[in-house]
Design an enzyme around this catalytic site. Structure first.
Site, mmCIF file in Angstrom:
data_model
loop_
_atom_site.group_PDB
_atom_site.id
_atom_site.type_symbol
_atom_site.label_atom_id
_atom_site.label_comp_id
_atom_site.label_asym_id
_atom_site.label_seq_id
_atom_site.Cartn_x
_atom_site.Cartn_y
_atom_site.Cartn_z
ATOM 1 N N PHE A 421 -4.393 3.862 12.105
ATOM 2 C CA PHE A 421 -2.975 3.858 11.570
ATOM 3 C C PHE A 421 -2.148 5.095 11.796
ATOM 4 C CE2 PHE A 421 -4.179 0.559 7.951
ATOM 5 C CZ PHE A 421 -4.310 -0.525 9.048
ATOM 6 N N LYS A 422 -1.038 4.935 11.973
ATOM 7 C CA LYS A 422 0.103 5.860 11.823
ATOM 8 C C LYS A 422 0.986 5.878 10.639
ATOM 9 C CE LYS A 422 3.476 8.151 14.549
ATOM 10 N NZ LYS A 422 4.239 8.638 13.505
ATOM 11 N N TYR A 423 0.383 6.374 9.668
ATOM 12 C CA TYR A 423 0.867 6.583 8.154
ATOM 13 C C TYR A 423 2.124 7.227 8.024
ATOM 14 C CZ TYR A 423 -4.064 5.707 7.018
ATOM 15 O OH TYR A 423 -5.338 5.008 7.199
#
Length: 825
Positions: A421-423
């Protein structure tokens, strides 16, 4: 192509008798209303007389003598010699920084004749043919006029080769003749007072500098305003103002360490009376300055040197200077350490040294340790003597943009990877070590190395708990994303929630927005660096050393801790596609795809695709590699990546936008020249609230907007109505990238006659987590442009410089002030 000659000055203004403070009108932009200074603030002493030059428009000596004004010299403390017990290095100590060993400053006044910048030999010769001993300076401390001489030379060229040569010869002279001045000289060239992670700010208002110029010149504020309107540069105004002044009391020549020390003193002035204390130091500096020193000292005080000496150039020049620092040149490097110069292979020697110093700097970006190590033993074993260290942030590794999952599979081939995930939060580099008292020492740094430890007391509390429950943990450096969450459910919250937190000196009892630290990499563990290990190894150590602390928990005052959610390539392409959709549903920006194991170059892959000669999975500071690929949700449609751009100008709006600036001129950051380069106009994506706030921020009465091109920018064919000070970064997205006859962004990189521009640009948000030096570069734009070739849509075609003034969509008007913030890349 040469810049405007730095020695040009504004035409002399006819001298007038100085008016009282109440008679002086307000000066727009830089020359604001000067603060009131009490006369005779210090003890009386010998007065200094300042009179107009007899060359000023035919003013007779009789009239000139009638214009004499008295300045209390004693009040300005002109003697540069500090009390015996004083130690300017304590300024670093008060900022909680260990003073660099090489900076031994003695500010004793010199008795020899003053050297002007014009007295030095040229610095633009080929370094191998340059003789530093031929320069006339022979004092232990480098004269500030020598540094000024270099700045004048730098301002007269845009050639990168010439810039490197000038810097190399300057630094070589200082190494040879004034080694104790090397550290302050590098900081002054860098237009900074210390490493990025040390919060040292001058905090000088324009009124202090303008009042000092009035004080030393005897000119009225109205006269200074006329001069400023002509030149547009405070340094030029100060130079012209003082060129009409002669002093009857000689001043000790300025030295590089003394100027640097004075700037540190200004940064330390706090609390009541700070303004007067700063004024006193500035007055003292400008009174002692002479000739071109006045111009560049004023620009330094304004933190805008206007020369092309950027970090890469300085590191390159520093490396070459030490390559040339041989025993025969009286260098500070120990004779038994320095090696004979191999002139036949000098290019190879340069390349090796540059690679070494840049490698050391990205892991340990502090001249405070690098320069003393170089002066002590030169380039030999520099990496071992200045290693990766807890408490000194390294430059972060960056991801390369990709357009689709198909492109990711094509780049990584059959090699295993992890999709994470690229938060949408704030990237944080967390340093922690166990102290003898048992309380961990913790530092938290932002993406661009700013110390934000005091912003997250809840994270500090979390790490104290980690150390208390881990007997085998002594130190670590980890890479993470701090994300706002719902403390009850653990659900990820929008970035605007995180942006609502106070930025410094936060009390843990006042924390209203809960956060989770999502760790995704480990660079250092228990006194051992891990950068050379594969991502698989680093991730295994991360997960075996730390344990998640998920919401909800009894102690709600502490931050939560977890690992980034991930999906492995072995699960199949369909699983990765579902994982991308899940990331978008959970308010993430997209995916980060990371190669698990390094793939060495081989002859077959090199022939098939030159971009994939090797696939590293090591941690590479300050590098975008093929080992880390980012796929944002915005990439799926339209342009393959968003751009981080700098607003540098605007036009007057039409119709209902007449009260605002619209369109806005946006630029990329060119690290080669150290200035923004114009890209495109933008008028889409702004809300009325944002337009109003932007007009207030960039009003003509502010320090951020001018009718004249005051700030150094490459504008190409754009001619805006007003010019903005480059100081903030916006995120921008468009349909595609196209060639343009107006834009000069990436000129010569994609086409020999045209630059690149953006079609249908749309504002996304303000990136408060970024500085202008971290904005997108022309080379980054070219990479995106190359990726989109062959994938043109019906919107394709060449940009002829025209801009469609499209109506703002209803959705745009629903944007609120919260859209002014943005997450980390």
């Amino acid at each position: 192509m040469k810049k405007r000659a730095s020695s040009s000055s504004v035409s002399p203004i006819k001298n007038k008798r100085v008016k009282t403070q109440s008679e002086q009108p307000r000066i727009d932009h830089f020359f604001g209303s000067p603060s009131k200074v009490k006369a005779g603030a210090a003890s009386s002493g010998s007065p200094q007389f300042i009179e107009g030059s007899s060359s000023s428009k035919g003013v007779s000596s009789k009239n000139a003598s009638s214009q004499m004004e008295v300045i209390d010299v004693d009040a300005l403390e002109l003697d540069q010699t500090p009390p015996p017990a004083s130690n300017p290095l304590k300024q670093r100590a008060e900022l909680d920084v260990e003073p660099p060993k090489s900076l031994v400053i003695s500010s004793a006044a010199h008795s020899e004749n003053r050297l002007l910048s014009t007295d030095f030999l040229p610095l633009d010769s080929v370094p191998i043919d340059y003789d530093p001993d031929a320069q006339p300076s022979n004092t232990p401390l480098a004269p500030y006029s020598l540094l000024t001489h270099a700045l004048v030379s730098l301002s007269e060229t845009r050639s990168r080769i010439a810039i490197i040569n000038i810097l190399t010869n300057l630094l070589r002279t200082i190494i040879s003749k004034h080694p104790s001045s090397l550290l302050p000289a590098v900081y002054l060239l860098s237009n900074s007072l210390g490493p990025q992670f040390i919060p040292i700010e001058l905090g000088l208002g324009s009124s202090i500098i303008s009042h000092s110029i009035q004080q030393i010149s005897g000119l009225t504020s109205a006269a200074l305003k006329r001069m400023y309107n002509t030149s547009g540069d405070p340094g030029d105004v100060a130079f012209a103002a003082k060129s009409n002044v002669r002093t009857l009391i000689p001043h000790s020549p300025l030295t590089v360490p003394y100027v640097y020390e004075s700037l540190l003193k200004i940064s330390r002035c706090k609390g009541q009376g700070a303004g007067k204390a700063k004024q006193k130091i500035v007055d003292k500096l400008l009174l002692a300055a002479s000739g071109e020193e006045v111009r560049y000292l004023t620009r330094t005080l304004c933190q805008n040197l206007r020369v092309g000496a950027v970090r890469t150039s300085i590191l390159t020049a520093l490396a070459r200077a030490f390559v040339l620092a041989t025993p025969g040149h009286n260098t500070a490097v120990e004779p038994n350490i320095a090696k004979p110069l191999d002139t036949e292979n000098i290019t190879e020697e340069y390349k090796k040294a540059e690679g070494l110093i840049k490698q050391v700097y990205v892991k340990h970006p502090s001249y405070d340790q690098i320069i003393p190590a170089l002066l002590e033993k030169g380039l030999d074993s520099l990496a071992e003597r200045v290693p990766l260290a807890v408490g000194i942030p390294l430059l972060p590794m960056l991801g390369s943009p990709t357009r689709s999952l198909d492109e990711i599979y094509d780049r990584l081939r059959d090699n295993q990877f992890s999709a994470e995930f690229k938060y949408d939060g704030q990237r944080a580099q967390i340093h922690a070590s166990r102290t003898p008292s048992g309380i961990p020492a913790v530092k938290i740094f932002s993406r661009h190395l700013e110390d934000m430890t005091s912003k997250y007391p809840d994270v500090i509390g979390l790490l104290e708990l980690v150390f208390a429950t881990s007997d085998n943990l002594s130190s670590f450096i980890l890479d993470a994303e701090i994300v706002a969450i719902d403390p009850t459910t653990g659900e990820i919250q929008p970035f605007q929630k995180l942006a609502g937190r106070a930025r410094k000196d936060v009390n843990i009892r006042d924390v209203q927005v809960a956060v989770c630290v999502y760790a995704f990499d480990l660079m250092y563990l228990n006194e051992k660096p891990l950068l050379e290990r594969t991502f698989r190894e680093r991730r295994d150590l991360l997960r075996s050393t730390f344990s998640p602390r998920k919401a909800p928990q009894e102690d709600s005052n502490l931050a939560y801790f977890d690992f980034v959610e991930s999906c492995e390539s072995e699960e199949g392409k369909s699983s990765i596609e579902e994982f991308l959709l899940k990331a978008v549903e959970q308010r993430c920006e997209g995916l980060m795809v990371k190669l698990l194991d390094s793939v060495p170059a081989d002859e077959t892959s090199a022939k098939r695709n030159s971009r994939t000669k090797s696939l590293p999975s090591t941690y590479e500071p300050d590098v975008r590699t093929s080992g880390w690929l980012k796929l944002k949700r915005d990439y799926i449609d339209g342009m393959s990546d968003s751009l981080d751009v700098i607003p540098i100008g605007a036009w007057h709006g039409n119709g209902r936008k007449a009260q605002w600036w619209s369109p806005v001129l946006l630029a990329l950051w060119n690290p080669e020249t150290g200035r923004p380069v114009a890209l495109c106009k933008c008028m889409s994506g702004f809300s009325d609230v944002f337009y109003t706030a932007m007009r207030a921020k960039y009003s003509l009465d502010s320090d951020f907007c001018s009718k004249q091109p005051v700030w150094e920018c490459d504008l190409g064919g754009f001619k805006p109505d007003v010019y903005f000070k480059p100081h903030e970064v916006w995120e921008l997205r468009g349909a595609d990238i196209t060639e343009s006859p107006v834009s000069v962004a990436a000129l010569g990189m994609a086409s020999s006659t045209r630059g690149l521009s953006l079609r249908f640009p749309r504002f996304i948000r303000v990136r408060e987590d970024k500085s202008i030096e971290t904005a997108s570069s022309p080379s980054f734009l070219v990479d995106i442009w190359k990726n989109q070739q062959g994938k043109k849509t019906s919107l394709g075609g060449k940009d002829e410089g025209e801009l469609l003034d499209a109506e703002i969509e209803e959705s745009d008007l629903e944007l609120s002030e919260s859209d002014d913030f943005g997450g980390a890349d």
